[in-house]
Scaffold this motif. Sequence first.
Motif, PDB file in Angstrom:
ATOM      1  N   ASN A  55     -25.270   0.927  -5.970  1.00 26.14           N
ATOM      2  CA  ASN A  55     -24.826   1.656  -7.156  1.00 26.14           C
ATOM      3  C   ASN A  55     -23.314   1.841  -7.135  1.00 26.14           C
ATOM      4  O   ASN A  55     -22.798   2.902  -7.438  1.00 26.14           O
ATOM      5  CB  ASN A  55     -25.531   3.015  -7.229  1.00 26.14           C
ATOM      6  CG  ASN A  55     -25.439   3.633  -8.608  1.00 26.14           C
ATOM      7  OD1 ASN A  55     -25.047   2.989  -9.567  1.00 26.14           O
ATOM      8  ND2 ASN A  55     -25.793   4.902  -8.707  1.00 26.14           N
ATOM      9  N   TYR A  56     -22.600   0.802  -6.785  1.00 26.95           N
ATOM     10  CA  TYR A  56     -21.155   0.856  -6.571  1.00 26.95           C
ATOM     11  C   TYR A  56     -20.370   1.017  -7.872  1.00 26.95           C
ATOM     12  O   TYR A  56     -19.316   1.638  -7.911  1.00 26.95           O
ATOM     13  CB  TYR A  56     -20.728  -0.431  -5.860  1.00 26.95           C
ATOM     14  CG  TYR A  56     -19.302  -0.483  -5.382  1.00 26.95           C
ATOM     15  CD1 TYR A  56     -18.905   0.205  -4.235  1.00 26.95           C
ATOM     16  CD2 TYR A  56     -18.354  -1.265  -6.045  1.00 26.95           C
ATOM     17  CE1 TYR A  56     -17.598   0.129  -3.782  1.00 26.95           C
ATOM     18  CE2 TYR A  56     -17.056  -1.347  -5.589  1.00 26.95           C
ATOM     19  CZ  TYR A  56     -16.675  -0.647  -4.452  1.00 26.95           C
ATOM     20  OH  TYR A  56     -15.380  -0.725  -4.000  1.00 26.95           O
ATOM     21  N   VAL A  57     -20.896   0.428  -8.964  1.00 28.07           N
ATOM     22  CA  VAL A  57     -20.148   0.428 -10.228  1.00 28.07           C
ATOM     23  C   VAL A  57     -20.632   1.503 -11.202  1.00 28.07           C
ATOM     24  O   VAL A  57     -20.172   1.556 -12.344  1.00 28.07           O
ATOM     25  CB  VAL A  57     -20.213  -0.956 -10.904  1.00 28.07           C
ATOM     26  CG1 VAL A  57     -19.571  -2.007 -10.026  1.00 28.07           C
ATOM     27  CG2 VAL A  57     -21.649  -1.337 -11.252  1.00 28.07           C
ATOM     28  N   GLY A  58     -21.529   2.363 -10.763  1.00 28.12           N
ATOM     29  CA  GLY A  58     -22.006   3.447 -11.624  1.00 28.12           C
ATOM     30  C   GLY A  58     -23.381   3.217 -12.216  1.00 28.12           C
ATOM     31  O   GLY A  58     -23.999   4.148 -12.736  1.00 28.12           O
ATOM     32  N   GLU A 325     -20.052 -10.933  -2.065  1.00 27.99           N
ATOM     33  CA  GLU A 325     -19.406 -10.662  -0.785  1.00 27.99           C
ATOM     34  C   GLU A 325     -19.671  -9.267  -0.233  1.00 27.99           C
ATOM     35  O   GLU A 325     -19.017  -8.848   0.717  1.00 27.99           O
ATOM     36  CB  GLU A 325     -17.901 -10.873  -0.919  1.00 27.99           C
ATOM     37  CG  GLU A 325     -17.526 -12.301  -1.294  1.00 27.99           C
ATOM     38  CD  GLU A 325     -16.031 -12.506  -1.409  1.00 27.99           C
ATOM     39  OE1 GLU A 325     -15.489 -13.319  -0.624  1.00 27.99           O
ATOM     40  OE2 GLU A 325     -15.407 -11.845  -2.260  1.00 27.99           O
ATOM     41  N   ALA A 326     -20.646  -8.542  -0.807  1.00 33.39           N
ATOM     42  CA  ALA A 326     -20.906  -7.189  -0.321  1.00 33.39           C
ATOM     43  C   ALA A 326     -21.286  -7.162   1.155  1.00 33.39           C
ATOM     44  O   ALA A 326     -20.992  -6.186   1.862  1.00 33.39           O
ATOM     45  CB  ALA A 326     -22.002  -6.533  -1.156  1.00 33.39           C
ATOM     46  N   PHE A 327     -21.941  -8.217   1.625  1.00 27.23           N
ATOM     47  CA  PHE A 327     -22.385  -8.263   3.019  1.00 27.23           C
ATOM     48  C   PHE A 327     -21.447  -9.100   3.894  1.00 27.23           C
ATOM     49  O   PHE A 327     -21.767  -9.393   5.040  1.00 27.23           O
ATOM     50  CB  PHE A 327     -23.812  -8.789   3.087  1.00 27.23           C
ATOM     51  CG  PHE A 327     -24.765  -7.991   2.228  1.00 27.23           C
ATOM     52  CD1 PHE A 327     -25.000  -6.651   2.493  1.00 27.23           C
ATOM     53  CD2 PHE A 327     -25.374  -8.566   1.126  1.00 27.23           C
ATOM     54  CE1 PHE A 327     -25.853  -5.906   1.688  1.00 27.23           C
ATOM     55  CE2 PHE A 327     -26.230  -7.822   0.319  1.00 27.23           C
ATOM     56  CZ  PHE A 327     -26.472  -6.487   0.607  1.00 27.23           C
ATOM     57  N   THR A 328     -20.303  -9.456   3.336  1.00 26.24           N
ATOM     58  CA  THR A 328     -19.271 -10.163   4.097  1.00 26.24           C
ATOM     59  C   THR A 328     -18.307  -9.133   4.678  1.00 26.24           C
ATOM     60  O   THR A 328     -17.917  -8.194   3.963  1.00 26.24           O
ATOM     61  CB  THR A 328     -18.493 -11.127   3.177  1.00 26.24           C
ATOM     62  OG1 THR A 328     -19.411 -12.055   2.591  1.00 26.24           O
ATOM     63  CG2 THR A 328     -17.419 -11.871   3.942  1.00 26.24           C
ATOM     64  N   PRO A 329     -17.923  -9.248   5.945  1.00 24.43           N
ATOM     65  CA  PRO A 329     -16.937  -8.301   6.498  1.00 24.43           C
ATOM     66  C   PRO A 329     -15.695  -8.238   5.614  1.00 24.43           C
ATOM     67  O   PRO A 329     -15.227  -9.260   5.098  1.00 24.43           O
ATOM     68  CB  PRO A 329     -16.619  -8.893   7.872  1.00 24.43           C
ATOM     69  CG  PRO A 329     -17.840  -9.675   8.237  1.00 24.43           C
ATOM     70  CD  PRO A 329     -18.371 -10.231   6.948  1.00 24.43           C
ATOM     71  N   TYR A 337     -15.895  -6.304  -2.748  1.00 28.27           N
ATOM     72  CA  TYR A 337     -17.225  -5.877  -2.333  1.00 28.27           C
ATOM     73  C   TYR A 337     -18.282  -6.179  -3.393  1.00 28.27           C
ATOM     74  O   TYR A 337     -19.351  -6.712  -3.104  1.00 28.27           O
ATOM     75  CB  TYR A 337     -17.196  -4.377  -2.034  1.00 28.27           C
ATOM     76  CG  TYR A 337     -18.539  -3.767  -1.698  1.00 28.27           C
ATOM     77  CD1 TYR A 337     -19.096  -3.931  -0.433  1.00 28.27           C
ATOM     78  CD2 TYR A 337     -19.249  -3.037  -2.655  1.00 28.27           C
ATOM     79  CE1 TYR A 337     -20.331  -3.372  -0.120  1.00 28.27           C
ATOM     80  CE2 TYR A 337     -20.485  -2.484  -2.348  1.00 28.27           C
ATOM     81  CZ  TYR A 337     -21.017  -2.649  -1.090  1.00 28.27           C
ATOM     82  OH  TYR A 337     -22.237  -2.100  -0.790  1.00 28.27           O
ATOM     83  N   TYR A 338     -17.999  -5.849  -4.652  1.00 29.35           N
ATOM     84  CA  TYR A 338     -19.001  -5.967  -5.711  1.00 29.35           C
ATOM     85  C   TYR A 338     -18.292  -6.491  -6.958  1.00 29.35           C
ATOM     86  O   TYR A 338     -17.855  -5.743  -7.817  1.00 29.35           O
ATOM     87  CB  TYR A 338     -19.639  -4.598  -5.982  1.00 29.35           C
ATOM     88  CG  TYR A 338     -20.981  -4.639  -6.669  1.00 29.35           C
ATOM     89  CD1 TYR A 338     -22.153  -4.786  -5.921  1.00 29.35           C
ATOM     90  CD2 TYR A 338     -21.096  -4.517  -8.050  1.00 29.35           C
ATOM     91  CE1 TYR A 338     -23.389  -4.809  -6.538  1.00 29.35           C
ATOM     92  CE2 TYR A 338     -22.336  -4.535  -8.675  1.00 29.35           C
ATOM     93  CZ  TYR A 338     -23.480  -4.680  -7.911  1.00 29.35           C
ATOM     94  OH  TYR A 338     -24.717  -4.696  -8.528  1.00 29.35           O
ATOM     95  N   VAL A 339     -18.183  -7.798  -7.038  1.00 31.00           N
ATOM     96  CA  VAL A 339     -17.364  -8.445  -8.055  1.00 31.00           C
ATOM     97  C   VAL A 339     -18.221  -8.898  -9.229  1.00 31.00           C
ATOM     98  O   VAL A 339     -19.251  -9.553  -9.039  1.00 31.00           O
ATOM     99  CB  VAL A 339     -16.601  -9.637  -7.441  1.00 31.00           C
ATOM    100  CG1 VAL A 339     -15.892 -10.446  -8.522  1.00 31.00           C
ATOM    101  CG2 VAL A 339     -15.607  -9.136  -6.404  1.00 31.00           C
ATOM    102  N   LEU A 340     -17.784  -8.555 -10.442  1.00 35.71           N
ATOM    103  CA  LEU A 340     -18.497  -8.915 -11.658  1.00 35.71           C
ATOM    104  C   LEU A 340     -17.772 -10.058 -12.365  1.00 35.71           C
ATOM    105  O   LEU A 340     -16.591  -9.928 -12.705  1.00 35.71           O
ATOM    106  CB  LEU A 340     -18.574  -7.713 -12.616  1.00 35.71           C
ATOM    107  CG  LEU A 340     -19.096  -6.389 -12.060  1.00 35.71           C
ATOM    108  CD1 LEU A 340     -19.192  -5.368 -13.185  1.00 35.71           C
ATOM    109  CD2 LEU A 340     -20.440  -6.565 -11.387  1.00 35.71           C
ATOM    110  N   PRO A 341     -18.444 -11.188 -12.598  1.00 38.76           N
ATOM    111  CA  PRO A 341     -17.830 -12.265 -13.383  1.00 38.76           C
ATOM    112  C   PRO A 341     -17.603 -11.826 -14.832  1.00 38.76           C
ATOM    113  O   PRO A 341     -18.341 -10.991 -15.373  1.00 38.76           O
ATOM    114  CB  PRO A 341     -18.864 -13.384 -13.312  1.00 38.76           C
ATOM    115  CG  PRO A 341     -19.678 -13.077 -12.096  1.00 38.76           C
ATOM    116  CD  PRO A 341     -19.737 -11.590 -12.026  1.00 38.76           C
ATOM    117  N   LEU A 342     -16.586 -12.408 -15.458  1.00 39.37           N
ATOM    118  CA  LEU A 342     -16.269 -12.134 -16.855  1.00 39.37           C
ATOM    119  C   LEU A 342     -16.624 -13.367 -17.682  1.00 39.37           C
ATOM    120  O   LEU A 342     -16.117 -14.465 -17.417  1.00 39.37           O
ATOM    121  CB  LEU A 342     -14.782 -11.809 -17.015  1.00 39.37           C
ATOM    122  CG  LEU A 342     -14.265 -10.584 -16.241  1.00 39.37           C
ATOM    123  CD1 LEU A 342     -12.750 -10.492 -16.334  1.00 39.37           C
ATOM    124  CD2 LEU A 342     -14.908  -9.313 -16.774  1.00 39.37           C
TER     125      LEU A 342
END
Length: 403
Positions: A55-58, A325-329, A337-342
């Motif tokens: 729930n990183y982005v709300g 990449e949330a599970f990538t160091p 961490y939590y990237v949203l494509p546009l």
Amino acid sequence: MTATTTSPDRVSATVARRLLLHGQQLLIDHDRPVDVERVDEVIKRLGYVQLDSINYVGQRAHHVTLFSRMHRYRADLLTDLIEQRRSLFEHWTHDASVVPIDWYPHWKVRFARFKRADRTKNWCLRCIGDEPERVLRRVRSKLRRNGPLLARDFAPDRKEAKGSGWWNWHPAKAALEYLWRTGDVTIAERRGFERVYDLTKRVYPEAVAEKATGSRAHLDWACREALDRIGVGTPAEIAAYFQAEPMRAVKQWCEREADRGRLRRVVVSGVDGSEKPGFGVDDLAERIRALPKPGSHVRLLCPFDPVIRDRARAKRLFDFDYRFEAFTPAAKRRYGYYVLPLLQGDRLIGRTDPRFDSKTETLEVQHIWWEPGRVSATTKRRAKKAIERFAEFVGARNVVTPA
């Protein structure tokens, strides 16, 4: 029917991605009025919506997926469909998802397959321990008497707690997972994001009473419904959509149906000039003619959106290289961490990593990365408007964007 040997249809990358986006409800008017029936219709057209706890982005992933298609969407509408109207149920596709209840007979095939897996392959049974039948009976009995219940309502005794095993699951929790995977137990609701279990026959009595789909009908359903939602694809892409049948069986089905004239053989071009042989729906030409013109507004996509879940296809059709990449160091992440494509129209134009701070009710857009050659001043303004709309959706009162 006489076998056909027509030459493959050639499909450009532009047409292939528009077929995909249209099948995924991303060329529809995003600003139409939304009610519970509209949400139900969109989910049925998608076939499933993947669930995720982050729930990183709300808002969690499933709500973001639906918001991408309906900018007036509210999270309570999905809850209504799952917990009140019971038109959706939770189970496995390629991952945990909500699925139309009309397809429950097809999931009985999955239940039976999981039940047939021997103990060396069935991780649930291994986690339950040396006496799985005893634990399963105890869990069923408690649900029958006291359900619906949370997993923590099955507190492990001292003996069970010592051997918690895989993911630190106690035997009763593993038993709940096994009973869910085999269809005896279902997820009746969520509290927060915590599963609440009950006996399936109590929650979905009509679905339980339906006869399971036969093996041939299941294969036909899995392939045809997947292809209907992507327009054109390789056997691997068709098999991956629901992950309901092995790729070898899907390939044989595609060849057989194409020979009978029920599918179109195609060659799909990539933006890099590559060519992939595959198959298309039988009314491919009509679908291509009926494709709506892509709009100019910008949408934020969930990391688990079906359009980008197949990373190789996204690269080939959109020239967009995406990794979650949330599970990538942190030190090894290329973006965040939590990237949203546009998405703008039929092109993926960039990506962003917003973070919602619930204490300050602020959506902080930490970065925006634009794809080279795909952005203008007008596009940036439309992206800003899309981010502001997203902030409203997640309940942010403030938006902070990069300078």
